[in-house]
Design a protein around this motif. Structure first.
Motif: not given
Length: 528
Positions: A93-119
């Motif tokens: 994506f970087d080589r293709s000039n994709i200007k993403y604001t956020d690159y999210i990975r589901t192994t991140e702690e912020r995501h695990k916290n969100a999933v737990n709260h959603f569940w």
């Protein structure tokens, strides 16, 4: 204060997402097409300047049995395997000039916290219960399927097997103790939601109604002795949260969930961009989860077809799989972006043909666009960018036809780009540039430059105005498609960054002083 109230009063951002891409294998051209579509739309929204911020989220989905299995085959830790493949997606994506604001990975702690709260939110509202579930399970698709979703086929050895009708992947009958989501309670609400023209293009929507009719409650966990690589169910480590429930919550994670104040600025998503193979998950499961959690629903879902190679499905066994990294090296970043958006039609499968690839880049980018700029340089030693006042009395009917066409171009592009039909907008842009090229041929500046006749010199000045306005207007409109090329073009034309927005994509009929272009004679875009 309710989240929906916060959303109505504060939301000013435009939120666009790709799916998060599954890291069970390396990125392919289809992944890149999705990302380029999203990036082009995000850039278009930025050009229109109608929102506080444009947020583009992408990333990788890193849990589930397939990851667990792949890591074991490579004799590596699951997280190390995920790190390696996720880095490849980010690099692409970087080589293709994709200007993403956020690159999210589901192994991140912020995501695990969100999933737990959603569940916990779904559970507290009574939408999750425990039961023994029996049914057909596709390991490749990581989902259970109903009897209506499978069919019987013969394997290469002539044995009868059960496969998914949609994906063709093998399914197996399994029975296990799982947590279930009360999906059947949302049939009516799902139909109401989809009736609001949520799916773009509409062709993909009809089959969803049939799927809704046959819905059963959904298994949303797997036994951890079968699948250990994932997020444990809160309070029950014997169960792992279903990978698709986990993955879909990524959109909320990016929006700041469960922080209501952060959510209010961004959620709901304005558009999810996905391939047609994951429409069920985004158009049925995801809105049902959100309804259960009492959260606003995505406004639009853009669904696109798959990429074929010479009208055949890409397959490693056939040997026709395209390596996007090699394509970028050979055809350049802007070349690949241009072809994908020029040839890609969201409402159908798209065909990747190398001959067409080369033709589009050489004929349209190098010749129609690049050469139009280049061919005028010998007749503009003073680097002048004439004003409308200087040439308005010299304009004939053909000249005015071009200017009127240019003046209406941004509206046409807006109609096409807003619904992701970039190919139609590009066609109109190229049509305008071909008219400008034809005018150069008709004016024959190579003959006029030899003359000392004032009327001939005025014709050259008029031609320069017509050509430079054609390049400026089309250059502004093509920025979401070929950002580096258009940046170079607009720099040469001396167009300031503050003058490169949608509102500037009109012919400059105002009375003003003549401008100048920059002295840069290098080729704008090289032929392949």
């Amino acid at each position: 204060m309710k989240l929906t109230t916060l959303k109505l009063s504060l939301k000013n951002n435009f939120f666009i997402t790709t799916p998060i891409f599954y890291v069970n294998s390396q990125p392919h051209i289809g992944h890149l097409y999705t990302a380029v579509l999203a990036d082009a739309q995000a850039r278009w929204k930025t050009l229109k300047n109608e929102h506080g911020s444009v947020i583009l989220a992408t990333g990788t989905d890193e849990h589930g049995y397939k990851i667990q299995k792949k890591a074991a085959l490579e004799k590596t830790k699951c997280l190390d395997f995920c790190n390696k493949i996720s880095a490849q997606f980010r690099d692409l994506f970087d080589r293709s000039n994709i200007k993403y604001t956020d690159y999210i990975r589901t192994t991140e702690e912020r995501h695990k916290n969100a999933v737990n709260h959603f569940w916990n939110s779904l559970n507290s509202k009574g939408y999750i219960y425990k039961s023994t579930y029996s049914g057909w399970y596709s390991v490749n698709d990581e989902c259970f399927l109903s009897n209506e979703d499978i069919e019987e086929k013969l394997d290469p050895n002539g044995n009868k097997i059960k496969v998914s009708k949609e994906s063709g992947h093998l399914v197996e009958y399994t029975s296990e103790s799982n947590y279930m989501f009360r999906l059947t309670e949302f049939k009516k609400k799902l139909k109401e939601y989809l009736s609001n023209n949520i799916i773009i293009p509409k062709i993909y929507q009809e089959n969803l109604y049939n799927q809704i009719e046959s819905l059963e409650d959904l298994s949303v966990s797997r036994e951890s002795f079968r699948v250990f690589w994932g997020i444990p169910v809160p309070g029950d480590s014997s169960q792992i949260i279903y990978v698709w429930l986990d993955a879909l919550v990524n959109y909320l994670t990016v929006a700041g969930y469960p922080d209501k104040n952060k959510m209010a600025q961004t959620w709901p998503a304005d558009v999810h961009i996905i391939g047609k193979d994951i429409l069920r998950f985004h158009a049925i499961y995801w809105p049902s989860f959100l309804m259960a959690a009492d959260l606003p629903l995505p406004k639009k879902i853009l669904c696109h077809g798959h990429w074929l190679m010479n009208h055949k499905k890409m397959s490693k066994s056939i040997g026709n799989v395209v390596d996007p990294f090699e394509f970028l090296k050979k055809y350049t970043q802007d070349g690949v972006r241009y072809f994908l958006l020029r040839e890609g039609v969201p409402s159908s499968d798209c065909n990747l043909n190398i001959e067409n690839f080369t033709k589009y880049i050489n004929v349209e980018l190098a010749n129609t666009l690049g050469n139009l700029y280049q061919r005028c340089l010998p007749f503009n030693k003073d680097l002048a960018y004439p004003s409308y006042d200087e040439i308005k009395n010299e304009l004939n009917k053909l000249d005015m036809n071009l200017l009127e066409s240019l003046d209406g171009l941004k509206k046409s592009c807006d109609q096409h780009f807003e619904v992701f039909n970039f190919y139609l907008g590009i066609q109109e842009i190229m049509s305008a540039l071909r008219i400008a090229n034809t005018l150069v041929q008709e004016y024959k500046p190579w003959d006029l430059i030899k003359s000392q006749n004032e009327s001939d010199l005025k014709k050259i000045k008029k031609m320069l105005f017509l050509v430079y306005e054609s390049l400026r207007v089309t250059g502004i409109l093509l920025q979401p498609v070929v950002p580096d090329l258009t940046n170079d073009l607009l720099e040469r034309l001396n167009v300031e960054p503050s003058e490169r927005f949608y509102t500037n994509a009109n012919v400059n009929f105002k009375s003003n002083d003549p401008k100048s272009i920059k002295k840069k004679e290098s080729v704008l875009f090289k032929r392949l």
